[in-house]
Scaffold this motif. Structure first.
Motif, mmCIF file in Angstrom:
data_model
loop_
_atom_site.group_PDB
_atom_site.id
_atom_site.type_symbol
_atom_site.label_atom_id
_atom_site.label_comp_id
_atom_site.label_asym_id
_atom_site.label_seq_id
_atom_site.Cartn_x
_atom_site.Cartn_y
_atom_site.Cartn_z
ATOM 1 N N PHE A 93 -143.801 -39.556 58.451
ATOM 2 C CA PHE A 93 -144.858 -39.765 59.437
ATOM 3 C C PHE A 93 -145.900 -40.750 58.920
ATOM 4 C CE2 PHE A 93 -148.968 -38.530 61.310
ATOM 5 C CZ PHE A 93 -148.678 -38.769 62.649
ATOM 6 N N THR A 94 -146.146 -40.737 57.634
ATOM 7 C CA THR A 94 -147.077 -41.690 57.026
ATOM 8 C C THR A 94 -146.281 -42.865 56.482
ATOM 9 O OG1 THR A 94 -148.601 -39.917 56.421
ATOM 10 C CG2 THR A 94 -148.855 -42.026 55.275
ATOM 11 N N LEU A 95 -146.546 -44.038 57.012
ATOM 12 C CA LEU A 95 -145.827 -45.244 56.605
ATOM 13 C C LEU A 95 -146.292 -45.700 55.227
ATOM 14 C CD1 LEU A 95 -145.956 -47.215 59.977
ATOM 15 C CD2 LEU A 95 -144.058 -45.873 59.079
ATOM 16 N N GLN A 96 -145.338 -46.238 54.473
ATOM 17 C CA GLN A 96 -145.621 -46.757 53.146
ATOM 18 C C GLN A 96 -145.607 -48.289 53.176
ATOM 19 O OE1 GLN A 96 -146.456 -44.624 50.669
ATOM 20 N NE2 GLN A 96 -146.163 -42.982 52.169
ATOM 21 N N THR A 97 -146.422 -48.896 52.341
ATOM 22 C CA THR A 97 -146.531 -50.351 52.302
ATOM 23 C C THR A 97 -145.206 -50.963 51.849
ATOM 24 O OG1 THR A 97 -148.873 -50.134 51.757
ATOM 25 C CG2 THR A 97 -147.859 -52.277 51.366
ATOM 26 N N SER A 117 -139.898 -41.601 77.666
ATOM 27 C CA SER A 117 -140.366 -40.217 77.620
ATOM 28 C C SER A 117 -140.439 -39.676 76.197
ATOM 29 C CB SER A 117 -139.427 -39.330 78.447
ATOM 30 O OG SER A 117 -138.107 -39.360 77.917
ATOM 31 N N GLN A 118 -140.043 -40.481 75.228
ATOM 32 C CA GLN A 118 -140.100 -40.060 73.831
ATOM 33 C C GLN A 118 -140.746 -41.150 72.975
ATOM 34 O OE1 GLN A 118 -136.393 -37.796 72.512
ATOM 35 N NE2 GLN A 118 -135.591 -38.977 74.241
ATOM 36 N N PRO A 119 -142.030 -41.384 73.173
ATOM 37 C CA PRO A 119 -142.726 -42.386 72.351
ATOM 38 C C PRO A 119 -142.841 -41.909 70.912
ATOM 39 C CG PRO A 119 -144.294 -41.146 73.666
ATOM 40 C CD PRO A 119 -142.936 -40.695 74.112
ATOM 41 N N GLN A 120 -143.124 -42.846 70.045
ATOM 42 C CA GLN A 120 -143.265 -42.525 68.628
ATOM 43 C C GLN A 120 -144.555 -43.156 68.099
ATOM 44 O OE1 GLN A 120 -141.239 -40.672 66.809
ATOM 45 N NE2 GLN A 120 -139.164 -40.772 67.668
ATOM 46 N N TYR A 121 -145.185 -42.459 67.180
ATOM 47 C CA TYR A 121 -146.284 -43.080 66.455
ATOM 48 C C TYR A 121 -146.342 -42.522 65.045
ATOM 49 C CZ TYR A 121 -149.205 -38.951 67.603
ATOM 50 O OH TYR A 121 -149.722 -37.681 67.737
ATOM 51 N N PHE A 122 -146.878 -43.364 64.159
ATOM 52 C CA PHE A 122 -146.927 -43.057 62.743
ATOM 53 C C PHE A 122 -148.304 -43.423 62.202
ATOM 54 C CE2 PHE A 122 -142.711 -44.378 64.046
ATOM 55 C CZ PHE A 122 -141.931 -43.306 63.640
ATOM 56 N N LYS A 123 -148.610 -42.855 61.067
ATOM 57 C CA LYS A 123 -149.917 -43.062 60.458
ATOM 58 C C LYS A 123 -149.785 -44.000 59.262
ATOM 59 C CE LYS A 123 -153.835 -40.536 58.422
ATOM 60 N NZ LYS A 123 -154.348 -39.196 58.026
ATOM 61 N N TYR A 124 -150.799 -44.848 59.095
ATOM 62 C CA TYR A 124 -150.853 -45.709 57.917
ATOM 63 C C TYR A 124 -152.255 -45.638 57.320
ATOM 64 C CZ TYR A 124 -150.642 -49.728 54.811
ATOM 65 O OH TYR A 124 -150.677 -50.535 53.709
ATOM 66 N N VAL A 125 -152.306 -45.498 56.000
ATOM 67 C CA VAL A 125 -153.574 -45.425 55.275
ATOM 68 C C VAL A 125 -153.690 -46.665 54.389
ATOM 69 C CG1 VAL A 125 -154.986 -44.087 53.680
ATOM 70 C CG2 VAL A 125 -153.471 -42.906 55.289
ATOM 71 N N PHE A 126 -154.804 -47.366 54.497
ATOM 72 C CA PHE A 126 -155.020 -48.549 53.663
ATOM 73 C C PHE A 126 -155.035 -48.157 52.188
ATOM 74 C CE2 PHE A 126 -156.722 -50.269 57.624
ATOM 75 C CZ PHE A 126 -156.247 -51.582 57.592
ATOM 76 N N PRO A 127 -154.218 -48.766 51.389
ATOM 77 C CA PRO A 127 -154.300 -48.502 49.941
ATOM 78 C C PRO A 127 -155.510 -49.217 49.339
ATOM 79 C CG PRO A 127 -152.584 -50.111 50.394
ATOM 80 C CD PRO A 127 -153.095 -49.656 51.726
ATOM 81 N N LYS A 171 -161.936 -53.277 58.186
ATOM 82 C CA LYS A 171 -163.285 -53.162 58.731
ATOM 83 C C LYS A 171 -163.308 -52.634 60.158
ATOM 84 C CE LYS A 171 -163.512 -57.972 60.343
ATOM 85 N NZ LYS A 171 -163.640 -57.638 61.771
ATOM 86 N N ASP A 172 -162.195 -52.718 60.867
ATOM 87 C CA ASP A 172 -162.141 -52.244 62.248
ATOM 88 C C ASP A 172 -161.842 -50.752 62.350
ATOM 89 O OD1 ASP A 172 -162.614 -54.837 63.171
ATOM 90 O OD2 ASP A 172 -160.469 -55.330 63.151
ATOM 91 N N PHE A 173 -161.531 -50.100 61.219
ATOM 92 C CA PHE A 173 -161.158 -48.688 61.243
ATOM 93 C C PHE A 173 -161.956 -47.956 60.170
ATOM 94 C CE2 PHE A 173 -157.638 -51.038 62.969
ATOM 95 C CZ PHE A 173 -157.329 -50.315 64.123
ATOM 96 N N PRO A 174 -163.022 -47.271 60.573
ATOM 97 C CA PRO A 174 -163.890 -46.592 59.599
ATOM 98 C C PRO A 174 -163.178 -45.546 58.764
ATOM 99 C CG PRO A 174 -164.941 -46.739 61.762
ATOM 100 C CD PRO A 174 -163.528 -47.161 61.946
ATOM 101 N N SER A 175 -162.117 -44.949 59.308
ATOM 102 C CA SER A 175 -161.401 -43.914 58.566
ATOM 103 C C SER A 175 -160.413 -44.486 57.551
ATOM 104 C CB SER A 175 -160.653 -43.009 59.541
ATOM 105 O OG SER A 175 -159.680 -43.744 60.271
ATOM 106 N N ASN A 176 -160.343 -45.822 57.462
ATOM 107 C CA ASN A 176 -159.413 -46.487 56.547
ATOM 108 C C ASN A 176 -157.953 -46.160 56.842
ATOM 109 O OD1 ASN A 176 -161.539 -47.715 55.149
ATOM 110 N ND2 ASN A 176 -161.726 -45.972 53.750
ATOM 111 N N SER A 177 -157.685 -45.787 58.073
ATOM 112 C CA SER A 177 -156.314 -45.485 58.478
ATOM 113 C C SER A 177 -156.196 -45.696 59.984
ATOM 114 C CB SER A 177 -155.927 -44.055 58.100
ATOM 115 O OG SER A 177 -156.817 -43.127 58.709
#
Length: 874
Positions: free
Chosen positions: A174-178, A189-199, A256-262
């Motif tokens: 679920f969390t994408l890796q660089t 009817s089955q969309p997908q989404y994943f999370k990415y965190v800035f290293p 800078k556009d994402f305060p949560s760094n993800s």
């Protein structure tokens, strides 16, 4: 019974009436509940079943309006690790009386959907989906580890039992890796989404999504970490950045556009393919008819890579500056060498070892008394040595009108000869020094071209001179230099005024475009090469803007070169240099100044276009290309026809008409047969009129008798006798020009290309190349030569143009297609990890245009010591 006991107790004891009435009220309320809702409790029971559920277990159950099932799940959430949870539902029956409602209740979010899931397309088409999969939004937790509960409620209003399957599972990766590619499958009817965190240490990344399948059309979106996540076709555009895609998609994301760094990477498959250029296959017969969309699953890959670092930005800017500053250094070096050579030549010329003082004075253009015979504002010899007509007749005509046609001197000119140690120059003009002084002191503002063209004898003389079979430059260089200088300087001032008024609203408009893109997040507005689009500040593709710097810098350099030549020429006139007065192509620099200004404006407007390239502002990138092509053709024609070249007002009016048709073609020309017929007719008529103007050197009239004269010419020259054209060279050029233009008009009428602006530019470039080739061929045919510097410029420019066109036709994006189809052409950077193919086109084309201007400037330098009555007109 209760009331009676209460009444008795009231008479027995007056201390407890309140307690008695309270007891009776409760009893009445209980009775009311039993009587009103007893039937519901007995005959219409709505059972609520709650059960503990586990992950990765498929539950097969039935739901009706009489029962509701609640599934309770729990899982451990860690602060440092995010696990995705996915709910998958299958409804086995496709003939439902009412849909099944699924509600997922979480700690900080609620997700609800119905099955069948109805998604709408264009024209309110309805597409049902019986297999639905949704990923749950995972709210962040502050604790190191926390157990969270969520519940899945299943209910329906259908009285018939409906079977369904429910499965809740954890999402792997679920969390994408660089730099690690991950494959998945998505459907409407089955969309997908994943999370990415800035290293750490990474401030900008590029999210790339790829698929081997063109259709179905899909959407990729970048959203902040918040609930709910908008992951359906009808709401994915509500928040964040998004773009449609077929095979390729890429979005540059900045920390800078994402305060949560993800952030979330959301991929949604659309219900229809029209947004990606696909067909619309289904047309419902009734508004409420449900359409089976078929299998719209799509396999995709996603990878997140770090963007370039700031050092690459600096390297790209230094590279860009270095390339074009090197041209300044090279120009300075050539100027120094040329200046040194001219100084040596001047020393030899002024101090010849084997010449007497009388010969030296004669070489310097002085009489025996030391007076200089000619004015710097008068040029042109009228001894028509290249004419087949009577030389004496033409000379007499010119002599009789000398005082009225551009010559300020009052003494009749005489023939005399000067013998030089290096070359032979015949001078046919003799003026007093006093008249020269008076000519210099006159105000240029008082000199108008009309002052010299209104007398009848002058008109008669022009008809005689300009209709000779063989013309020399002296025949078309008879007007006062001050008049023509002022006439051609208007080109520069007019284009400078046009540039200011054109550029200001363009800059304002593209800033608005960029603001809209940044605010709405709609990446389909601008047609970038998203695989190589490097943002800087508010700009989405800084590299495409920076690469236009060459047009501005080289345009400014050409302006300085022309200014230097202008100053040198004026100094030569001041010291009455005979070569400047009587030899070579007449020097008029106004058109060169205009060309340099147009090149600089092309760079500015091309940069504005690349702020947000799209269908509506493509004219910004081409407007000054039309002007450059037109000015180059005018300059070529002016070289040998200085007296009869078009005025600035006429030239810019024609160019304005071209730009007007360009706008009409972009707006109305796509597939419009009527427009193409009208344009082709106008194109052919304009070609015929211009051909007539050039063939007869302007000595014809467009009036009511034009048809009668045409019939008479055809009768006398073709029917009564078979006569060839009088001006064979001009006829060859004009016949070739008409063949090319008629062919282009036929091509446009038959094919009707979508990119009308480029089609119009192709017409201008083809005519320019044809005229330039004709000029070079006729120059060599006339016995003239091309000096070394001009030849080097020609060869260098031809090679650079070849490489430039190669990179131009790579086609990294195109607004002739949909944004999704345009992205199929996107490619990675190829130079310094910063510039793409189109940036290299900017580099090379600016250099090639600069070289082309140098060719026009230097190609006739070999004639600087040749008398004008020995230079042929073609």
């Amino acid at each position: 019974m209760v009331l009676r006991s209460c009444w008795k107790s009231r008479h027995k004891s007056s201390s407890g009436p309140t307690r008695c009435w309270l007891r009776s009220g409760l009893a009445a309320l209980a009775w009311l509940c039993l009587t009103q809702f007893g039937s519901v409790a007995l005959g219409e029971t709505n059972d609520v079943i709650q059960r503990d559920a586990e992950f990765d277990v498929t539950y097969n159950d039935t739901v009706t309006s009489e029962n509701q099932t609640i599934y309770a799940f729990n899982h451990t959430v860690s602060r440092n690790k995010t696990e995705g949870v996915r709910v998958t539902v299958d409804v086995l029956s496709q003939t439902l009386e009412s849909p099944i409602l699924f509600v997922v209740r979480q700690k900080q979010a609620v997700l609800s959907f119905q099955v069948p899931l109805i998604l709408r397309g264009l024209y309110q088409r309805k597409y049902p989906y019986y297999h639905v999969g949704r990923t749950l939004c995972q709210p962040p937790t502050r604790a190191a580890s926390e157990t969270q509960y969520f519940f899945v409620d299943v209910s329906t209003l259908s009285s018939q039992g409906t079977n369904y399957q429910l499965r809740v599972s954890r999402v792997e990766s679920f969390t994408l890796q660089t730099d690690k590619k991950f494959s998945f499958t998505a459907s409407p009817s089955q969309p997908q989404y994943f999370k990415y965190v800035f290293p750490d240490g990474v401030d900008t990344v590029v999210v790339k999504v790829h698929s081997d399948m063109t259709f179905p059309c899909s959407v990729m979106s970048i959203q902040d970490i918040q609930c709910p996540v908008y992951d359906l076709d009808n709401n994915v555009a509500f928040i964040g950045m998004y773009q449609t895609m077929t095979k390729k998609g890429a979005i540059t994301v900045q920390r800078k556009d994402f305060p949560s760094n993800s952030f979330y990477v959301v991929v949604v498959v659309k219900t229809e393919d029209e947004a990606c250029g696909g067909p619309l296959r289904f047309y419902p017969l009734r508004p409420d008819e449900l359409i089976d969309a078929g299998n719209r699953s799509k396999i995709l890959d996603v990878v997140v890579t770090p963007a370039i670092k700031s050092e690459v930005y600096v390297m790209g800017m230094l590279f860009c500056l270095g390339i074009f500053l090197s041209f300044y250094l090279l120009t300075l070096l050539v100027a120094c060498v040329e200046n040194k050579r001219m100084n040596k030549k001047r020393e030899v010329f002024q101090n010849p070892a084997d010449m007497s003082p009388a010969e030296t004075a004669s070489l310097l253009g002085k009489n025996g008394d030391g007076k200089i015979p000619a004015s710097p504002y008068e040029y042109g010899s009228f001894a028509d040595n290249c004419s087949t007509l009577s030389s004496e007749a033409v000379t007499d005509s010119a002599t009789s009108t000398d005082n009225n046609y551009g010559y300020m001197g009052q003494e009749p000119f005489k023939r005399r000869s000067i013998l030089s140690h290096h070359h032979h120059v015949d001078i046919h003009i003799e003026r007093s020094l006093d008249s020269v002084g008076r000519s210099r002191q006159e105000s240029l503002s008082s000199v108008e071209e009309d002052d010299y063209d209104t007398l009848d004898d002058i008109n008669s003389d022009k008809n005689i001179v300009r209709t000779k079979k063989f013309l020399c430059v002296s025949d078309l260089a008879r007007k006062d230099k001050r008049v023509l200088s002022k006439k051609y300087q208007i080109y520069f001032w007019n284009i400078a005024t046009i540039a200011v008024f054109y550029a200001l609203p363009v800059i304002q408009l593209v800033i608005t475009y960029q603001t809209v893109v940044n605010v709405t997040g709609n990446q389909d507005i601008c047609f970038y090469n998203f695989m190589c689009a490097h943002p800087l500040g508010a700009l989405s593709a800084f590299n495409n803007i920076l690469s236009n710097l060459g047009y501005v810098m080289l345009g400014l350099l050409f302006l300085l070169i022309v200014l230097k030549r202008d100053i040198v020429h004026n100094r030569a006139l001041v010291r009455n240099d005979l070569n400047a007065l009587e030899c070579g192509i007449p020097k008029h620099f106004g058109l060169f100044y205009a060309m340099a200004t147009a090149l600089m404006m092309e760079g500015l407007l091309s940069a504005c276009y690349h702020v947000c390239p799209n269908y509506t502002n493509f004219q910004f990138d081409t407007s000054f290309m039309y002007m450059i092509a037109g000015l180059c053709m005018l300059k070529l024609y002016q070289k040998r026809h200085p007296d009869i070249n078009a005025s600035a007002y006429t030239a810019y009016a024609c160019l304005a008409a071209v730009i007007f048709f360009s706008v009409l073609g972009v707006v109305f020309g796509r597939g419009n047969t009527v427009f193409w017929i009208i344009f082709s007719v106008i194109h052919i008529l304009a070609t015929l009129l211009l051909s007539t103007q050039l063939y007869y050197m302007g000595r014809w009239r467009l009036d009511s008798g034009i048809l009668r004269r045409m019939v008479y010419i055809v009768y006398t020259d073709s029917i009564r006798q078979c006569s060839g054209p009088m001006y064979i060279d001009r006829m060859v050029l004009l016949v070739m020009g008409n063949i090319v233009n008629w062919s282009l008009a036929a091509y446009g009428l038959i094919e009707r290309p979508n990119d009308f602006a480029s089609y119009l530019l192709a017409i201008a470039i083809c005519n320019l190349l044809l005229y330039f080739a004709f000029y070079i061929i006729m120059k060599l045919r006339s016995g003239e030569r091309i000096k070394c510097l001009a030849l080097v410029c020609i060869l260098f420019t031809a090679v650079v143009w070849g490489f430039a066109l190669y990179f131009f036709f790579q086609g990294l994006s195109t607004w002739q297609k949909t944004p999704a189809e345009s992205r199929e052409h996107n490619r990675d950077c190829i130079l310094l990890s910063f510039f793409d193919d189109h940036d290299i086109w900017h580099f090379l084309s600016s250099i090639a245009m600069f070289g082309s201007f140098l060719v026009l400037l230097t190609m006739d330098d070999d004639l600087d010591t040749v008398r004008r009555d020995k230079i042929y007109v073609f």
